[in-house]
Design a protein around this motif. Structure first.
Motif, PDB file in Angstrom:
ATOM      1  N   TYR A   1      -2.567  -9.673   0.052  1.00  0.00           N
ATOM      2  CA  TYR A   1      -2.210 -10.755  -0.855  1.00  0.00           C
ATOM      3  C   TYR A   1      -3.188 -10.933  -2.016  1.00  0.00           C
ATOM      4  CZ  TYR A   1      -1.065 -15.199  -2.876  1.00  0.00           C
ATOM      5  OH  TYR A   1      -0.768 -16.181  -3.779  1.00  0.00           O
ATOM      6  N   PRO A   2      -4.493 -11.047  -1.775  1.00  0.00           N
ATOM      7  CA  PRO A   2      -5.376 -11.275  -2.929  1.00  0.00           C
ATOM      8  C   PRO A   2      -5.265 -10.172  -3.983  1.00  0.00           C
ATOM      9  CG  PRO A   2      -6.543 -11.708  -0.897  1.00  0.00           C
ATOM     10  CD  PRO A   2      -5.222 -11.085  -0.519  1.00  0.00           C
ATOM     11  N   HIS A   3      -5.136  -8.935  -3.557  1.00  0.00           N
ATOM     12  CA  HIS A   3      -5.041  -7.823  -4.505  1.00  0.00           C
ATOM     13  C   HIS A   3      -3.715  -7.859  -5.266  1.00  0.00           C
ATOM     14  CE1 HIS A   3      -5.635  -3.920  -6.280  1.00  0.00           C
ATOM     15  NE2 HIS A   3      -4.485  -3.511  -5.779  1.00  0.00           N
ATOM     16  N   SER A   4      -2.626  -8.053  -4.559  1.00  0.00           N
ATOM     17  CA  SER A   4      -1.320  -8.067  -5.225  1.00  0.00           C
ATOM     18  C   SER A   4      -1.171  -9.310  -6.099  1.00  0.00           C
ATOM     19  CB  SER A   4      -0.182  -7.975  -4.207  1.00  0.00           C
ATOM     20  OG  SER A   4      -0.218  -9.057  -3.318  1.00  0.00           O
ATOM     21  N   GLU A   5      -1.744 -10.413  -5.676  1.00  0.00           N
ATOM     22  CA  GLU A   5      -1.706 -11.640  -6.471  1.00  0.00           C
ATOM     23  C   GLU A   5      -2.442 -11.423  -7.786  1.00  0.00           C
ATOM     24  OE1 GLU A   5      -4.008 -15.145  -7.848  1.00  0.00           O
ATOM     25  OE2 GLU A   5      -4.818 -13.622  -6.537  1.00  0.00           O
ATOM     26  N   GLU A   6      -3.587 -10.804  -7.730  1.00  0.00           N
ATOM     27  CA  GLU A   6      -4.378 -10.545  -8.937  1.00  0.00           C
ATOM     28  C   GLU A   6      -3.639  -9.608  -9.883  1.00  0.00           C
ATOM     29  OE1 GLU A   6      -7.287 -10.883 -11.710  1.00  0.00           O
ATOM     30  OE2 GLU A   6      -7.134 -12.040  -9.855  1.00  0.00           O
TER      31      GLU A   6
END
Length: 136
Positions: free
Chosen positions: A7-12
């Motif tokens: 999630y953090p990577h795809s959100e960014e």
């Protein structure tokens, strides 16, 4: 919190792409238009919300609007941890973080723990009650 390490990577990546579609001139129009990044605050994840706000402020506040939303409704069979409610103190804390980080373009939803208010009624032209978001 929900177990996705991606999630953090795809959100960014998503934020970077979406906010690249607009520029500062979009933010200066009399009639606001552009990208709104909507962030739903989970009552048990205040520090994570603080990090989201700081990241947005650092990278995207000049090109996108930010919407701080409080209407999380726990699932019917939720654990006790997920049933926790957002407090007024939590909301005020996050709003201070928003302003301290210079986010001036966007929206702050009013805090109301009445679940029925946040359940949309799609038989109405506006499915939510009037006045439930304050424009910054």
């Amino acid at each position: 919190y929900f177990g996705s390490e991606l999630y953090p990577h795809s959100e960014e990546e998503s934020l970077e792409y979406l906010c690249s579609l607009t520029d500062k001139s979009d933010m200066e129009c009399k009639s606001p238009h552009g990208i709104i990044v909507r962030h739903l605050v989970l009552p048990h994840c205040i520090k994570e919300s603080e990090e989201v706000i700081k990241n947005f402020a650092e990278k995207y506040k000049d090109n996108c609007y930010f919407s701080l939303m409080y209407q999380f409704i726990p699932p019917q069979n939720a654990s006790e941890e997920l049933k926790k409610r957002l407090t007024q103190e939590d909301a005020e804390y996050l709003e201070n973080v928003l302003f301290e980080n210079g986010i001036e373009n966007g929206f702050i939803q009013e805090l109301d723990n009445n679940e029925e208010i946040w359940r949309p009624d799609f038989n109405r032209s506006n499915p939510f009650p009037d006045g439930f978001a304050t424009r910054l």
